[in-house]
Design a protein around this motif. Structure first.
Motif, PDB file in Angstrom:
ATOM      1  N   ASP A 184      79.177  -4.596  38.029  1.00 29.59           N
ATOM      2  CA  ASP A 184      79.099  -3.780  36.801  1.00 29.59           C
ATOM      3  C   ASP A 184      80.635  -4.220  35.913  1.00 29.59           C
ATOM      4  OD1 ASP A 184      81.536  -3.117  38.470  1.00 29.59           O
ATOM      5  OD2 ASP A 184      81.036  -0.946  38.485  1.00 29.59           O
ATOM      6  N   ALA A 185      80.978  -5.326  36.203  1.00 26.86           N
ATOM      7  CA  ALA A 185      82.153  -6.137  35.456  1.00 26.86           C
ATOM      8  C   ALA A 185      81.132  -6.903  34.271  1.00 26.86           C
ATOM      9  CB  ALA A 185      82.940  -7.007  36.189  1.00 26.86           C
ATOM     10  N   LEU A 186      80.935  -5.758  33.150  1.00 25.14           N
ATOM     11  CA  LEU A 186      80.228  -6.258  31.906  1.00 25.14           C
ATOM     12  C   LEU A 186      80.705  -5.665  30.802  1.00 25.14           C
ATOM     13  CD1 LEU A 186      76.699  -5.386  33.445  1.00 25.14           C
ATOM     14  CD2 LEU A 186      77.520  -7.549  33.327  1.00 25.14           C
ATOM     15  N   PRO A 187      80.570  -6.590  29.552  1.00 24.58           N
ATOM     16  CA  PRO A 187      80.780  -5.922  28.121  1.00 24.58           C
ATOM     17  C   PRO A 187      80.026  -4.344  28.194  1.00 24.58           C
ATOM     18  CG  PRO A 187      80.288  -8.079  28.065  1.00 24.58           C
ATOM     19  CD  PRO A 187      79.751  -7.797  29.292  1.00 24.58           C
ATOM     20  N   ASP A 188      80.942  -3.557  27.524  1.00 21.54           N
ATOM     21  CA  ASP A 188      80.350  -2.080  27.513  1.00 21.54           C
ATOM     22  C   ASP A 188      78.919  -2.331  27.007  1.00 21.54           C
ATOM     23  OD1 ASP A 188      82.544  -1.113  28.406  1.00 21.54           O
ATOM     24  OD2 ASP A 188      83.424  -0.675  26.281  1.00 21.54           O
ATOM     25  N   SER A 243      81.972 -16.017  25.526  1.00 23.83           N
ATOM     26  CA  SER A 243      80.796 -15.858  24.657  1.00 23.83           C
ATOM     27  C   SER A 243      80.003 -16.411  25.090  1.00 23.83           C
ATOM     28  CB  SER A 243      81.397 -17.201  23.520  1.00 23.83           C
ATOM     29  OG  SER A 243      81.486 -18.404  23.664  1.00 23.83           O
ATOM     30  N   GLY A 244      79.747 -17.244  26.213  1.00 23.13           N
ATOM     31  CA  GLY A 244      78.384 -17.752  26.882  1.00 23.13           C
ATOM     32  C   GLY A 244      77.948 -16.570  27.512  1.00 23.13           C
ATOM     33  N   PHE A 245      78.833 -15.727  28.147  1.00 21.61           N
ATOM     34  CA  PHE A 245      77.991 -14.620  28.971  1.00 21.61           C
ATOM     35  C   PHE A 245      77.684 -13.392  27.939  1.00 21.61           C
ATOM     36  CE2 PHE A 245      79.090 -10.953  31.945  1.00 21.61           C
ATOM     37  CZ  PHE A 245      77.971 -11.414  32.949  1.00 21.61           C
ATOM     38  N   PHE A 246      78.127 -13.359  26.914  1.00 16.99           N
ATOM     39  CA  PHE A 246      77.524 -12.462  26.080  1.00 16.99           C
ATOM     40  C   PHE A 246      76.172 -12.834  25.592  1.00 16.99           C
ATOM     41  CE2 PHE A 246      77.333  -9.918  21.940  1.00 16.99           C
ATOM     42  CZ  PHE A 246      77.985  -8.627  22.334  1.00 16.99           C
ATOM     43  N   GLU A 247      76.037 -14.034  25.152  1.00 19.92           N
ATOM     44  CA  GLU A 247      74.856 -14.720  24.653  1.00 19.92           C
ATOM     45  C   GLU A 247      73.820 -14.718  25.938  1.00 19.92           C
ATOM     46  OE1 GLU A 247      75.291 -18.728  23.458  1.00 19.92           O
ATOM     47  OE2 GLU A 247      76.890 -18.006  21.805  1.00 19.92           O
ATOM     48  N   PHE A 248      74.477 -14.682  27.142  1.00 17.36           N
ATOM     49  CA  PHE A 248      73.442 -14.811  28.258  1.00 17.36           C
ATOM     50  C   PHE A 248      72.695 -13.472  28.475  1.00 17.36           C
ATOM     51  CE2 PHE A 248      73.162 -13.371  33.051  1.00 17.36           C
ATOM     52  CZ  PHE A 248      72.347 -14.553  33.314  1.00 17.36           C
ATOM     53  N   LEU A 249      73.488 -12.288  28.406  1.00 18.98           N
ATOM     54  CA  LEU A 249      73.176 -11.154  28.643  1.00 18.98           C
ATOM     55  C   LEU A 249      72.230 -10.537  27.520  1.00 18.98           C
ATOM     56  CD1 LEU A 249      76.646  -9.514  29.583  1.00 18.98           C
ATOM     57  CD2 LEU A 249      74.630  -9.977  31.250  1.00 18.98           C
ATOM     58  N   GLU A 250      72.285 -11.177  26.216  1.00 17.26           N
ATOM     59  CA  GLU A 250      71.455 -10.925  25.262  1.00 17.26           C
ATOM     60  C   GLU A 250      70.237 -11.328  25.358  1.00 17.26           C
ATOM     61  OE1 GLU A 250      73.858 -11.702  21.604  1.00 17.26           O
ATOM     62  OE2 GLU A 250      73.880  -9.478  21.068  1.00 17.26           O
ATOM     63  N   HIS A 262      74.665  -0.921  31.145  1.00 21.20           N
ATOM     64  CA  HIS A 262      73.186  -0.505  31.621  1.00 21.20           C
ATOM     65  C   HIS A 262      72.610  -1.618  32.572  1.00 21.20           C
ATOM     66  CE1 HIS A 262      71.954  -2.552  28.192  1.00 21.20           C
ATOM     67  NE2 HIS A 262      70.696  -2.757  28.647  1.00 21.20           N
ATOM     68  N   LEU A 263      72.663  -2.911  32.465  1.00 25.69           N
ATOM     69  CA  LEU A 263      72.067  -3.966  33.265  1.00 25.69           C
ATOM     70  C   LEU A 263      72.528  -3.741  34.777  1.00 25.69           C
ATOM     71  CD1 LEU A 263      72.077  -6.905  30.683  1.00 25.69           C
ATOM     72  CD2 LEU A 263      70.280  -5.469  31.287  1.00 25.69           C
ATOM     73  N   ALA A 264      73.742  -3.120  34.939  1.00 27.32           N
ATOM     74  CA  ALA A 264      74.094  -3.191  36.205  1.00 27.32           C
ATOM     75  C   ALA A 264      73.310  -2.237  37.275  1.00 27.32           C
ATOM     76  CB  ALA A 264      75.548  -2.963  36.443  1.00 27.32           C
ATOM     77  N   ALA A 265      72.663  -1.624  36.637  1.00 27.91           N
ATOM     78  CA  ALA A 265      71.829  -0.613  37.623  1.00 27.91           C
ATOM     79  C   ALA A 265      70.801  -1.338  38.534  1.00 27.91           C
ATOM     80  CB  ALA A 265      71.223   0.578  36.558  1.00 27.91           C
ATOM     81  N   ASP A 266      70.209  -2.209  37.752  1.00 31.63           N
ATOM     82  CA  ASP A 266      69.109  -3.065  38.326  1.00 31.63           C
ATOM     83  C   ASP A 266      69.483  -4.269  39.234  1.00 31.63           C
ATOM     84  OD1 ASP A 266      67.359  -1.116  37.545  1.00 31.63           O
ATOM     85  OD2 ASP A 266      66.978  -1.925  35.441  1.00 31.63           O
ATOM     86  N   ARG A 267      70.745  -4.553  38.905  1.00 32.00           N
ATOM     87  CA  ARG A 267      71.190  -5.966  39.525  1.00 32.00           C
ATOM     88  C   ARG A 267      71.603  -5.921  40.819  1.00 32.00           C
ATOM     89  NH1 ARG A 267      71.101 -11.102  37.405  1.00 32.00           N
ATOM     90  NH2 ARG A 267      72.398 -12.677  38.742  1.00 32.00           N
TER      91      ARG A 267
END
Length: 306
Positions: free
Chosen positions: A85-89, A227-234, A93-98
């Motif tokens: 759950d260490a994610l940008p706000d 910046s790369g992680f933000f793009e990855f999550l998108e 919601h993605l942490a729930a299924d990870r």
């Protein structure tokens, strides 16, 4: 906060599915130490005074009880949990299924608050040899470029089956231009073969350099990782299975001409445990290595325990 000239970041948050269990804290039976401790000892010898260990919550208690007390008292050791759950706000919601950790790029990003100087980045379950630490420590005495130590592919094979390795392509200045992941690399008769990303089986030379995740980075790496992680999550379909890999982000920085990475050839053997059945063989080799290097039969920079 203490000032450090050189930091070691140990990525120990993976689950080790093929190995079966937490191989990051599996002791080498003949030494009573983990591979990670041997690497920390080698790092301390070249001037590392801070170690940041990225872990998953499952191993914290055992690590604090067994491994940390064996490390030097004057070593600044920081444990950082790589939590799902260490994610940008925006993406919480993605942490729930990870289920699995987000990958090595995310693991290193977790170290950002603690790394303010050049750092060596390694994985916990690979033994890289003391000269690799010497090479990168010397590199940072005269350069702010990133660096990596590559290992001849022929020295990183397994008797238990094929291995996956990132093959390094370098230019005339020994700068990294590309890392291409080859799968199922093994020797067939006298020749090495591996599968390209396109699935083609090709021959490769024994002295091709592979990336075994031994990096020398500076704190600006965290800008690329964020910046790369933000793009990855998108991107699509990443909530459950895809991982955010550190080599991909280093590659992106190279291709964008934001950074260059000097490639050094390893001068020491690499030892790793991909399959649990390899532990005994690797243990024997590491015991022999330290027998020859240390007359006390114990790795330096690790406390003696009688």
């Amino acid at each position: 906060m203490a000032q450090h000239s050189l930091t070691l970041v140990v990525l120990a948050g993976g689950l080790g599915s093929r190995f079966g269990g937490n191989k990051q804290i599996a002791e080498i039976p003949t030494l009573g130490r983990t591979i990670m401790e041997l690497s920390i000892a080698d790092a301390v010898k070249v001037g590392v005074s801070q170690v940041v260990i990225i872990i998953n919550q499952k191993i914290r208690a055992e690590l604090e009880a067994t491994i940390l007390p064996r490390l030097p008292d004057d070593l600044d050791v920081v444990l950082v949990e790589q939590s799902i759950d260490a994610l940008p706000d925006k993406f919480s919601h993605l942490a729930a299924d990870r289920i699995k950790p987000w990958g090595t790029g995310h693991a290193l990003l977790c170290a950002k608050p603690y790394v303010h100087n050049p750092a060596i980045v390694i994985t916990a379950d690979d033994y890289y040899g003391d000269t690799s630490f010497e090479i990168v420590a010397e590199h940072f005495k005269h350069s702010t470029q990133w660096a990596m130590v590559g290992y001849p592919i022929s020295q990183t094979l397994s008797d238990e089956g094929g291995v996956n390795r990132g093959l390094c392509e370098v230019d005339e200045q020994q700068q990294l231009t590309n890392v291409i992941e080859y799968l199922n690399i093994e020797r067939e008769n006298a020749t090495l073969y591996g599968d390209t990303p396109q699935g083609k089986r090709v021959a490769m030379t024994d002295d091709s350099l592979g990336s075994m995740s031994f990096w020398g980075i500076t704190p600006d790496v965290f800008n690329y990782l964020e910046s790369g992680f933000f793009e990855f999550l998108e991107s699509n379909d990443n909530g459950v299975t895809k991982e955010y890999y550190l080599p991909d982000q280093i590659q992106a920085a190279i291709q964008g001409k934001h950074q260059s990475v000097i490639v050094y050839k390893a001068q020491s053997p690499w030892y790793g445990v991909t399959y649990k059945s390899e532990l005994e063989k690797v243990s024997k080799k590491l015991y022999e290595l330290y027998h020859g290097r240390n007359s006390s039969h114990r790795p330096s920079a690790i406390k003696n325990e009688e």
